[in-house]
Design an enzyme around this catalytic site. Sequence first.
Site, PDB file in Angstrom:
ATOM      1  N   HIS A   1     -73.311  42.397  -7.299  1.00 25.04           N
ATOM      2  CA  HIS A   1     -73.834  43.324  -6.279  1.00 25.04           C
ATOM      3  C   HIS A   1     -73.422  44.738  -6.668  1.00 25.04           C
ATOM      4  O   HIS A   1     -72.327  45.195  -6.356  1.00 25.04           O
ATOM      5  CB  HIS A   1     -73.285  42.938  -4.906  1.00 25.04           C
ATOM      6  CG  HIS A   1     -73.826  43.758  -3.778  1.00 25.04           C
ATOM      7  ND1 HIS A   1     -73.741  43.371  -2.468  1.00 25.04           N
ATOM      8  CD2 HIS A   1     -74.467  44.963  -3.755  1.00 25.04           C
ATOM      9  CE1 HIS A   1     -74.283  44.297  -1.688  1.00 25.04           C
ATOM     10  NE2 HIS A   1     -74.725  45.286  -2.452  1.00 25.04           N
TER      11      HIS A   1
ATOM     12  N   HIS B   1     -80.260  42.065   0.478  1.00 23.09           N
ATOM     13  CA  HIS B   1     -79.186  42.490   1.370  1.00 23.09           C
ATOM     14  C   HIS B   1     -79.507  41.928   2.763  1.00 23.09           C
ATOM     15  O   HIS B   1     -80.656  42.015   3.216  1.00 23.09           O
ATOM     16  CB  HIS B   1     -79.144  44.014   1.494  1.00 23.09           C
ATOM     17  CG  HIS B   1     -78.506  44.727   0.340  1.00 23.09           C
ATOM     18  ND1 HIS B   1     -78.889  44.545  -0.950  1.00 23.09           N
ATOM     19  CD2 HIS B   1     -77.505  45.654   0.316  1.00 23.09           C
ATOM     20  CE1 HIS B   1     -78.144  45.333  -1.733  1.00 23.09           C
ATOM     21  NE2 HIS B   1     -77.303  46.014  -0.992  1.00 23.09           N
TER      22      HIS B   1
ATOM     23  N   GLU C   1     -75.295  43.148   6.545  1.00 23.88           N
ATOM     24  CA  GLU C   1     -74.327  44.230   6.273  1.00 23.88           C
ATOM     25  C   GLU C   1     -74.135  44.973   7.598  1.00 23.88           C
ATOM     26  O   GLU C   1     -73.073  44.926   8.200  1.00 23.88           O
ATOM     27  CB  GLU C   1     -74.852  45.171   5.186  1.00 23.88           C
ATOM     28  CG  GLU C   1     -73.914  46.331   4.864  1.00 23.88           C
ATOM     29  CD  GLU C   1     -74.501  47.339   3.852  1.00 23.88           C
ATOM     30  OE1 GLU C   1     -75.737  47.380   3.698  1.00 23.88           O
ATOM     31  OE2 GLU C   1     -73.706  48.091   3.239  1.00 23.88           O
TER      32      GLU C   1
ATOM     33  N   ASP D   1     -70.621  47.239  -5.111  1.00 23.70           N
ATOM     34  CA  ASP D   1     -71.735  47.862  -4.390  1.00 23.70           C
ATOM     35  C   ASP D   1     -72.095  49.237  -4.992  1.00 23.70           C
ATOM     36  O   ASP D   1     -73.029  49.322  -5.792  1.00 23.70           O
ATOM     37  CB  ASP D   1     -71.398  47.975  -2.901  1.00 23.70           C
ATOM     38  CG  ASP D   1     -72.621  48.040  -1.992  1.00 23.70           C
ATOM     39  OD1 ASP D   1     -73.756  47.961  -2.502  1.00 23.70           O
ATOM     40  OD2 ASP D   1     -72.440  48.172  -0.767  1.00 23.70           O
ATOM     41  N   ASP D   2     -71.377  50.277  -4.591  1.00 23.97           N
ATOM     42  CA  ASP D   2     -71.607  51.648  -5.087  1.00 23.97           C
ATOM     43  C   ASP D   2     -70.240  52.251  -5.412  1.00 23.97           C
ATOM     44  O   ASP D   2     -69.716  53.076  -4.648  1.00 23.97           O
ATOM     45  CB  ASP D   2     -72.320  52.484  -4.019  1.00 23.97           C
ATOM     46  CG  ASP D   2     -73.653  51.888  -3.627  1.00 23.97           C
ATOM     47  OD1 ASP D   2     -74.624  52.075  -4.371  1.00 23.97           O
ATOM     48  OD2 ASP D   2     -73.707  51.196  -2.585  1.00 23.97           O
TER      49      ASP D   2
ATOM     50  N   HIS E   1     -75.308  48.672  -7.382  1.00 20.86           N
ATOM     51  CA  HIS E   1     -76.457  49.589  -7.468  1.00 20.86           C
ATOM     52  C   HIS E   1     -76.125  50.593  -8.561  1.00 20.86           C
ATOM     53  O   HIS E   1     -75.149  51.353  -8.411  1.00 20.86           O
ATOM     54  CB  HIS E   1     -76.679  50.301  -6.140  1.00 20.86           C
ATOM     55  CG  HIS E   1     -76.861  49.355  -4.985  1.00 20.86           C
ATOM     56  ND1 HIS E   1     -78.098  48.960  -4.538  1.00 20.86           N
ATOM     57  CD2 HIS E   1     -75.957  48.701  -4.202  1.00 20.86           C
ATOM     58  CE1 HIS E   1     -77.951  48.113  -3.513  1.00 20.86           C
ATOM     59  NE2 HIS E   1     -76.663  47.938  -3.306  1.00 20.86           N
TER      60      HIS E   1
HETATM   61  N1  ADE Z   1     -78.266  51.021  -1.414  1.00 19.64           N
HETATM   62  C1  ADE Z   1     -77.176  51.330  -2.117  1.00 19.64           C
HETATM   63  N2  ADE Z   1     -76.091  50.799  -1.537  1.00 19.64           N
HETATM   64  C2  ADE Z   1     -76.506  50.115  -0.444  1.00 19.64           C
HETATM   65  C3  ADE Z   1     -75.869  49.357   0.562  1.00 19.64           C
HETATM   66  N3  ADE Z   1     -74.540  49.165   0.588  1.00 19.64           N
HETATM   67  N4  ADE Z   1     -76.631  48.812   1.531  1.00 19.64           N
HETATM   68  C4  ADE Z   1     -77.944  49.008   1.534  1.00 19.64           C
HETATM   69  N5  ADE Z   1     -78.588  49.719   0.613  1.00 19.64           N
HETATM   70  C5  ADE Z   1     -77.878  50.265  -0.368  1.00 19.64           C
HETATM   71 ZN    ZN Z   2     -75.643  46.986  -1.815  1.00 17.03          ZN
END
Ligand code: ADE
Ligand code: ZN
Length: 333
Positions: free
Chosen positions: A12, A192, A195, A273-274, A14
């Site tokens: 997971h 996703h 969340e 994630d990011d 991005h």
């Molecule tokens: N795009 C990038 N990170 C995300 C996240 N945590 N949830 C939804 N969309 C995303």
């Molecule tokens: Zn994500």
Amino acid sequence: MTTRHVPAAELHLHIEGTLEPELIMELAARNGIELPHASLADLRAQYQFTDLQSFLNLYYANMSVLRTEADFADMTRAYLARASAGGVRHAEIMFDPQAHVARGVPLATAVNGIAAALAASEQEFGMTTALIAAFLRDEPEQSALEILEDLLALDAPIIGIGLDSAEVGNPPAKFVRLYERARSAGLRLIAHAGEEGPPSYVSDALDLLGAERIDHGIRSMEDPALVARLAAEQVPLTVCPLSNVRLRAVDTLAEHPLPQMLAAGLNVCVNSDDPAYFGGYVDDNFAALVAGFGFDADTVATLAANSIRSSFAGADRKAALLAELGEWRTQQG
Ligand code: ADE
Ligand code: ZN
């Protein structure tokens, strides 16, 4: 116990969320782009999020520095270098094609730049990879369908599709045709769900979209029947602890449901994630869990094994990585 180098898969991630502030400033200068933030310190001051949308606003704004294939390749290579140093041995990487096309960057520029870095990953970093096109759920399904056709026409090296961006109010039901089309093209399906959205989005992603893996899924814990189903079916959930804290899905790491998810027998793994936005890569997430919950080597190894088994890597690669993980576990004593 050291968790720094537990060999794991990252499922997971991005790639646009790996754009570190320093690289944003560097690419802005290289491309002659004026950012609203004059300095690195000004930019860093923006990284205070109250929810998913407040993060997405900055995440999309910062993408403006990505213009050329070299920009996408440099961003991707930086992630591969950092992730492999932290133990990631296989990564399944999402990108947001619509976000680039919408600002006038040709689809091929994004795809070719990312793919060029991924193609060199095994040799450069000993890390296997796969690319997944994620679609923006706050955009109409028709937009996603068109971009998917463009990706297929380009013969883009994607193995699957995902669904991301603003979750609440954009349920899985909106994307049934997109997932049907992707399935008919032989693509793997992830989404996703859970969340910020309710548990019903998780069951709908499974039942209406045929999702094989759920990104996040933490709100599933609010529905005992769903938890029982996820445990029985061993649906992979790609959990991102530091992301959930930074986007206030949970108030503190201590309140994160990962220990309860493990105790319920769910197939959970740890992801970043990011990472450029949420304070860390996969190794940082593991370190936070060890510090916060006292996870022992067996628990860390279970999470890493789940990530390897839940990946779309081939059987031989999975076996090799599980063997490597077994060696790591032995070394921990
Ligand atoms: N795009 C990038 N990170 C995300 C996240 N945590 N949830 C939804 N969309 C995303
Ligand atoms: Zn994500």
